[in-house]
Design a protein around this motif. Sequence first.
Motif, mmCIF file in Angstrom:
data_model
loop_
_atom_site.group_PDB
_atom_site.id
_atom_site.type_symbol
_atom_site.label_atom_id
_atom_site.label_comp_id
_atom_site.label_asym_id
_atom_site.label_seq_id
_atom_site.Cartn_x
_atom_site.Cartn_y
_atom_site.Cartn_z
ATOM 1 N N LYS A 96 0.842 -1.125 0.012
ATOM 2 C CA LYS A 96 0.065 -0.048 0.020
ATOM 3 C C LYS A 96 0.759 1.307 -0.166
ATOM 4 N N LYS A 97 1.922 1.303 0.752
ATOM 5 C CA LYS A 97 2.685 2.546 0.887
ATOM 6 C C LYS A 97 3.766 2.630 -0.250
ATOM 7 N N GLY A 98 3.810 1.517 -1.410
ATOM 8 C CA GLY A 98 4.474 1.688 -2.610
ATOM 9 C C GLY A 98 5.935 1.154 -2.430
ATOM 10 N N ARG A 99 6.128 0.428 -1.181
ATOM 11 C CA ARG A 99 7.573 0.015 -1.110
ATOM 12 C C ARG A 99 8.051 -1.162 -2.272
ATOM 13 N N PHE A 100 7.127 -1.512 -2.731
ATOM 14 C CA PHE A 100 7.451 -2.676 -3.916
ATOM 15 C C PHE A 100 6.820 -2.268 -5.159
ATOM 16 N N THR A 101 7.926 -2.471 -6.189
ATOM 17 C CA THR A 101 7.198 -2.195 -7.577
ATOM 18 C C THR A 101 6.881 -3.492 -8.062
ATOM 19 N N PRO A 102 5.791 -3.502 -9.006
ATOM 20 C CA PRO A 102 5.138 -4.844 -9.488
ATOM 21 C C PRO A 102 6.394 -5.881 -9.575
ATOM 22 N N THR A 103 7.693 -5.531 -10.278
ATOM 23 C CA THR A 103 8.501 -6.429 -10.653
ATOM 24 C C THR A 103 9.223 -6.894 -9.350
ATOM 25 N N GLU A 104 9.481 -5.934 -8.308
ATOM 26 C CA GLU A 104 9.916 -6.337 -6.977
ATOM 27 C C GLU A 104 8.919 -7.411 -6.428
ATOM 28 N N TRP A 105 7.881 -7.092 -6.296
ATOM 29 C CA TRP A 105 6.793 -8.083 -5.914
ATOM 30 C C TRP A 105 6.914 -9.565 -6.373
ATOM 31 N N LEU A 106 6.928 -9.198 -7.846
ATOM 32 C CA LEU A 106 7.036 -10.732 -8.624
ATOM 33 C C LEU A 106 8.384 -11.418 -7.911
ATOM 34 N N VAL A 107 9.460 -10.797 -7.920
ATOM 35 C CA VAL A 107 10.656 -11.458 -7.374
ATOM 36 C C VAL A 107 10.649 -11.698 -5.948
ATOM 37 N N MET A 163 16.091 -7.708 -7.621
ATOM 38 C CA MET A 163 16.790 -8.417 -6.698
ATOM 39 C C MET A 163 17.926 -7.330 -5.903
ATOM 40 N N LYS A 164 18.441 -6.655 -6.579
ATOM 41 C CA LYS A 164 19.373 -5.510 -5.947
ATOM 42 C C LYS A 164 18.553 -4.444 -4.894
ATOM 43 N N SER A 165 17.576 -3.924 -5.407
ATOM 44 C CA SER A 165 16.564 -3.090 -4.611
ATOM 45 C C SER A 165 16.113 -3.775 -3.615
ATOM 46 N N LEU A 166 15.555 -5.119 -3.810
ATOM 47 C CA LEU A 166 15.084 -5.654 -2.627
ATOM 48 C C LEU A 166 16.258 -6.182 -1.236
ATOM 49 N N ASP A 209 18.949 -3.847 -1.045
ATOM 50 C CA ASP A 209 19.260 -2.784 -0.290
ATOM 51 C C ASP A 209 18.057 -2.216 0.430
ATOM 52 N N SER A 210 16.799 -2.720 0.453
ATOM 53 C CA SER A 210 15.627 -2.301 1.380
ATOM 54 C C SER A 210 15.588 -3.624 2.298
ATOM 55 N N HIS A 211 16.439 -4.428 2.322
ATOM 56 C CA HIS A 211 16.455 -5.462 3.391
ATOM 57 C C HIS A 211 15.268 -6.218 3.425
ATOM 58 N N TYR A 212 14.797 -6.688 2.278
ATOM 59 C CA TYR A 212 13.930 -7.789 2.111
ATOM 60 C C TYR A 212 14.362 -9.338 1.889
ATOM 61 N N VAL A 213 15.450 -9.217 1.064
ATOM 62 C CA VAL A 213 16.220 -10.438 0.931
ATOM 63 C C VAL A 213 17.654 -9.994 1.219
ATOM 64 N N SER A 214 18.508 -11.088 1.420
ATOM 65 C CA SER A 214 20.039 -10.901 1.506
ATOM 66 C C SER A 214 20.688 -12.169 0.537
ATOM 67 N N TYR A 215 21.841 -11.598 0.111
ATOM 68 C CA TYR A 215 22.321 -12.822 -0.603
ATOM 69 C C TYR A 215 23.933 -12.034 -0.800
ATOM 70 N N GLU A 216 24.724 -13.121 -1.075
ATOM 71 C CA GLU A 216 26.126 -12.800 -1.333
ATOM 72 C C GLU A 216 26.380 -13.073 -2.948
ATOM 73 N N ASN A 217 26.896 -12.102 -3.528
ATOM 74 C CA ASN A 217 27.115 -12.455 -5.095
ATOM 75 C C ASN A 217 28.325 -11.911 -5.512
ATOM 76 N N PRO A 218 29.286 -12.828 -5.500
ATOM 77 C CA PRO A 218 30.793 -12.269 -5.541
ATOM 78 C C PRO A 218 30.808 -11.885 -7.137
ATOM 79 N N LYS A 219 31.436 -10.948 -7.242
ATOM 80 C CA LYS A 219 31.774 -10.392 -8.896
ATOM 81 C C LYS A 219 32.189 -11.767 -9.637
ATOM 82 N N GLY A 220 31.506 -11.821 -10.709
ATOM 83 C CA GLY A 220 31.975 -13.007 -11.826
ATOM 84 C C GLY A 220 31.267 -14.294 -11.331
#
Length: 132
Positions: free
Chosen positions: A35-46, A85-88, A90-101
């Motif tokens: 309701k507060k617009g914290r998710f875009t439709p694609t963020e919600w899908l992810v 995924m990056k936005s989620l 950054d917003s602390h909805y998910v957490s993951y390590e993604n080493p470059k490459g």
Amino acid sequence: FVAGSLTNPVYVPLDPERCVGGYTMFRNGIRDHIKKGRFTPTEWLVFSTCLLWADWTTGNFEGNAQGICTLWRSRVKVRAVQKSMKSLKDSHYVSYENPKGKKGFISITVHKNHITFGDKKGTRVSAYGQTT
């Protein structure tokens, strides 16, 4: 047989023999976030995809942007999923390590995911060390 209706539902006890495994729980507070617009439709899908496919015993989803696109039969663009995924994260909805490459699936922890099966059943994942 007892028929129910929308105004008079019938509640049937769960048969433990048929309830094998866990289940997925969406927190009620997520509705306020939508309701507060914290998710875009694609963020919600992810987010909802990660939550629905997360392991019931760990709260982790093993996947990546391409895997999410494949689940959705490529009806969403990989770049849009990566951005979400990056936005989620950054917003602390998910957490993951993604080493470059790094290629392949990564472990994505869905923050505040309820564990519904196994030794940790009845607990909630805290991807950011929070105790509440």
